[in-house]
Design a protein around this motif. Structure first.
Motif, PDB file in Angstrom:
ATOM      1  N   TYR A 166       0.949  -1.097  -0.022  1.00 26.50           N
ATOM      2  CA  TYR A 166       0.093   0.173   0.120  1.00 26.50           C
ATOM      3  C   TYR A 166       0.887   1.350  -0.178  1.00 26.50           C
ATOM      4  N   VAL A 167       1.226   1.956  -1.132  1.00 24.48           N
ATOM      5  CA  VAL A 167       2.087   2.979  -1.346  1.00 24.48           C
ATOM      6  C   VAL A 167       1.282   4.184  -1.102  1.00 24.48           C
ATOM      7  N   ASP A 168       1.560   5.074  -0.117  1.00 19.91           N
ATOM      8  CA  ASP A 168       1.231   6.191   0.384  1.00 19.91           C
ATOM      9  C   ASP A 168       2.192   7.272  -0.231  1.00 19.91           C
ATOM     10  N   HIS A 169       1.707   7.701  -1.378  1.00 22.58           N
ATOM     11  CA  HIS A 169       2.398   8.884  -2.134  1.00 22.58           C
ATOM     12  C   HIS A 169       2.606  10.013  -1.423  1.00 22.58           C
ATOM     13  N   LYS A 170       4.002  10.288  -0.914  1.00 27.31           N
ATOM     14  CA  LYS A 170       4.325  11.362  -0.078  1.00 27.31           C
ATOM     15  C   LYS A 170       4.610  12.789  -0.974  1.00 27.31           C
ATOM     16  N   SER A 171       5.847  12.584  -1.611  1.00 28.03           N
ATOM     17  CA  SER A 171       6.421  13.560  -2.582  1.00 28.03           C
ATOM     18  C   SER A 171       7.415  13.049  -3.335  1.00 28.03           C
ATOM     19  N   ALA A 172       7.107  12.602  -4.727  1.00 29.15           N
ATOM     20  CA  ALA A 172       8.218  12.169  -5.827  1.00 29.15           C
ATOM     21  C   ALA A 172       7.203  12.285  -7.071  1.00 29.15           C
ATOM     22  N   PRO A 173       7.900  12.167  -8.105  1.00 30.66           N
ATOM     23  CA  PRO A 173       7.351  12.113  -9.461  1.00 30.66           C
ATOM     24  C   PRO A 173       6.470  11.093  -9.672  1.00 30.66           C
ATOM     25  N   VAL A 174       5.266  11.284 -10.207  1.00 35.57           N
ATOM     26  CA  VAL A 174       4.424  10.161 -10.276  1.00 35.57           C
ATOM     27  C   VAL A 174       4.791   9.015 -11.361  1.00 35.57           C
ATOM     28  N   ARG A 175       5.672   9.380 -12.410  1.00 35.24           N
ATOM     29  CA  ARG A 175       5.876   8.624 -13.465  1.00 35.24           C
ATOM     30  C   ARG A 175       7.150   7.788 -12.704  1.00 35.24           C
ATOM     31  N   ASP A 176       7.939   8.344 -11.890  1.00 34.61           N
ATOM     32  CA  ASP A 176       9.303   7.560 -11.250  1.00 34.61           C
ATOM     33  C   ASP A 176       8.672   6.374 -10.668  1.00 34.61           C
ATOM     34  N   VAL A 177       7.650   6.688  -9.512  1.00 36.46           N
ATOM     35  CA  VAL A 177       6.985   5.689  -8.785  1.00 36.46           C
ATOM     36  C   VAL A 177       6.203   4.786  -9.641  1.00 36.46           C
ATOM     37  N   LEU A 178       5.610   5.064 -10.438  1.00 36.05           N
ATOM     38  CA  LEU A 178       4.884   4.084 -11.265  1.00 36.05           C
ATOM     39  C   LEU A 178       5.821   3.213 -12.034  1.00 36.05           C
ATOM     40  N   ALA A 179       6.924   3.698 -12.219  1.00 41.73           N
ATOM     41  CA  ALA A 179       7.933   3.000 -13.163  1.00 41.73           C
ATOM     42  C   ALA A 179       8.463   1.608 -12.286  1.00 41.73           C
ATOM     43  N   VAL A 180       8.449   1.868 -10.961  1.00 40.85           N
ATOM     44  CA  VAL A 180       9.093   1.051 -10.190  1.00 40.85           C
ATOM     45  C   VAL A 180       8.050  -0.101  -9.910  1.00 40.85           C
ATOM     46  N   ILE A 181       6.850   0.352  -9.633  1.00 44.53           N
ATOM     47  CA  ILE A 181       5.884  -0.387  -9.306  1.00 44.53           C
ATOM     48  C   ILE A 181       5.489  -1.388 -10.605  1.00 44.53           C
ATOM     49  N   GLU A 182       5.599  -0.979 -12.017  1.00 48.61           N
ATOM     50  CA  GLU A 182       5.310  -1.490 -13.000  1.00 48.61           C
ATOM     51  C   GLU A 182       6.458  -2.539 -13.426  1.00 48.61           C
ATOM     52  N   ARG A 183       7.584  -2.059 -12.913  1.00 48.02           N
ATOM     53  CA  ARG A 183       8.781  -3.297 -13.223  1.00 48.02           C
ATOM     54  C   ARG A 183       8.649  -4.152 -12.285  1.00 48.02           C
ATOM     55  N   ALA A 184       8.118  -4.092 -11.022  1.00 51.88           N
ATOM     56  CA  ALA A 184       8.030  -5.169 -10.103  1.00 51.88           C
ATOM     57  C   ALA A 184       6.700  -6.198 -10.525  1.00 51.88           C
ATOM     58  N   ASP A 185       6.053  -5.760 -11.288  1.00 47.84           N
ATOM     59  CA  ASP A 185       4.906  -6.556 -11.869  1.00 47.84           C
ATOM     60  C   ASP A 185       4.163  -7.368 -10.745  1.00 47.84           C
ATOM     61  N   LEU A 186       3.761  -6.430  -9.724  1.00 48.70           N
ATOM     62  CA  LEU A 186       2.882  -7.034  -8.603  1.00 48.70           C
ATOM     63  C   LEU A 186       1.404  -7.026  -8.931  1.00 48.70           C
ATOM     64  N   GLY A 187       0.886  -6.830 -10.053  1.00 46.44           N
ATOM     65  CA  GLY A 187      -0.496  -7.007 -10.350  1.00 46.44           C
ATOM     66  C   GLY A 187      -1.220  -6.116  -9.260  1.00 46.44           C
ATOM     67  N   ASP A 188      -2.432  -7.085  -8.892  1.00 45.59           N
ATOM     68  CA  ASP A 188      -3.316  -6.594  -7.761  1.00 45.59           C
ATOM     69  C   ASP A 188      -2.849  -6.563  -6.397  1.00 45.59           C
ATOM     70  N   ALA A 189      -1.525  -6.576  -6.354  1.00 42.34           N
ATOM     71  CA  ALA A 189      -1.214  -6.786  -4.984  1.00 42.34           C
ATOM     72  C   ALA A 189      -0.497  -5.629  -4.448  1.00 42.34           C
ATOM     73  N   VAL A 190      -0.435  -4.504  -5.283  1.00 44.13           N
ATOM     74  CA  VAL A 190      -0.114  -3.102  -4.863  1.00 44.13           C
ATOM     75  C   VAL A 190      -1.361  -2.304  -5.155  1.00 44.13           C
ATOM     76  N   LEU A 191      -1.409  -1.269  -4.304  1.00 47.46           N
ATOM     77  CA  LEU A 191      -2.414   0.003  -4.615  1.00 47.46           C
ATOM     78  C   LEU A 191      -1.624   1.251  -4.132  1.00 47.46           C
ATOM     79  N   VAL A 192      -2.113   2.358  -4.545  1.00 45.86           N
ATOM     80  CA  VAL A 192      -1.517   3.863  -4.497  1.00 45.86           C
ATOM     81  C   VAL A 192      -2.618   4.536  -3.650  1.00 45.86           C
ATOM     82  N   TYR A 193      -2.152   5.021  -2.687  1.00 45.42           N
ATOM     83  CA  TYR A 193      -2.843   6.472  -1.869  1.00 45.42           C
ATOM     84  C   TYR A 193      -2.551   7.719  -2.066  1.00 45.42           C
ATOM     85  N   GLY A 194      -3.168   8.517  -2.126  1.00 44.01           N
ATOM     86  CA  GLY A 194      -2.628  10.037  -2.460  1.00 44.01           C
ATOM     87  C   GLY A 194      -3.871  10.920  -2.652  1.00 44.01           C
ATOM     88  N   ASP A 195      -3.558  12.119  -2.803  1.00 42.61           N
ATOM     89  CA  ASP A 195      -4.799  13.115  -2.950  1.00 42.61           C
ATOM     90  C   ASP A 195      -5.310  12.901  -4.527  1.00 42.61           C
TER      91      ASP A 195
END
Length: 299
Positions: A166-195
């Motif tokens: 469960y990723v709480d997005h505090k302060s970072a470029p969205v594209r950079d965080v998403l790139a790590v998530i996608e490379r990890a290939d976690l499927g439905d085992a990852v979600l993002v929380y934020g404004d």
């Protein structure tokens, strides 16, 4: 179903790069199943005052989210905390992502490193090399080991196939965080929380990533977010939710994961959240929450 998917095929996810890949389906409750359960159970509730109790009787599992890995049990946001959450059997670890001065994604809740480490300074003004030298367990009472500040890559690698992230997005470029998530290939085992603006940016880049907004300011806003974001769930402090709002979220097929941190992070708080209709508990005490839910037949 996702665009370009034929009946009988596995879902296809379009990534940042535009490539198509099969979506990995982990052992955790799926997005679709969670929605179906929430709606089905809501329909069976006879009285608003007993929404939580009636829904709980029809459920076999309430989600447990280990807040910062279970911050009451181990140094928060460290690999040691995440390993402990895995050992305890929590469903998700909640992590906080920030970016260093030189662009590295690290896990740190506060804007500065002062409260939890033996260093000082803002994460955004420190290099990864400087942060990597800090002891992230320095301020945890009675802990004699040393823990480093982990990177997002380290966390997803540790958690893959063992626990949801469960990723709480505090302060970072969205594209950079998403790139790590996608490379990890976690499927439905990852979600993002934020404004909401941040989540909309994620949605514009990835149509299937699971998103979770916080407690909306009104039922009208809840409806708007349910339509615009198609959230996997709603989050927020138990003290801010009402039974009527929980019902409204469920009517849109979205579960409600309640934050029971602080004075309500105990059996009385867990019971109150479930009575309100909570589908998940975010806690610093995943050990207590799991034991309580097992005693009620909800694990």
């Amino acid at each position: 179903e996702p665009s370009g998917t034929r009946r009988g095929q596995a879902p296809v996810q379009r990534t940042l790069s535009g490539k198509r890949r099969l979506q990995v389906m982990p052992k955790f409750p799926s997005f679709a199943l969670a929605r179906l359960l929430a709606v089905a159970m809501l329909i069976t509730v006879p009285l608003v005052a007993h929404v939580g109790a009636a829904r709980a009787k029809g459920r076999s599992r309430i989600i447990v989210e280990a807040h910062r890995g279970g911050a009451a049990l181990a140094p928060e946001n460290t690999l040691a905390a995440y390993r402990n959450a895995i050992r305890l059997g929590a469903d998700y670890v909640e992590i906080d992502v920030r970016q260093t001065r030189d662009g590295k994604l690290v896990i740190m809740h506060d804007r500065t490193v002062d409260r939890t480490t033996d260093g000082k300074g803002e994460v955004a003004q420190l290099t990864y090399r400087e942060i990597s030298r800090l002891n992230a367990a320095a301020k945890f009472p009675g802990y004699h080991g040393r823990e480093h500040v982990p990177t997002l890559e380290e966390v997803v690698r540790l958690c893959r196939g063992k626990i949801g992230v469960y990723v709480d997005h505090k302060s970072a470029p969205v594209r950079d965080v998403l790139a790590v998530i996608e490379r990890a290939d976690l499927g439905d085992a990852v979600l993002v929380y934020g404004d909401v603006p941040t989540l909309k940016e994620y949605r514009s880049l990835n149509s299937t990533l699971l998103l979770m907004p916080t407690h909306p300011s009104s039922i009208s806003e809840l409806r708007t977010q349910a339509i615009s974001l198609s959230p996997m769930a709603f989050d927020g402090s138990m003290d801010r939710w009402t039974v009527e709002e929980v019902q409204e979220a469920h009517s849109h097929g979205a579960p409600v994961w309640m934050n029971v941190l602080g004075a309500t992070d105990n059996e009385k708080g867990f019971e109150r959240a479930i009575a309100m209709g909570a589908d998940g508990l975010e806690t610093d005490h995943p050990d207590l929450a799991i034991a309580f839910l097992k005693s009620k037949g909800l694990r």
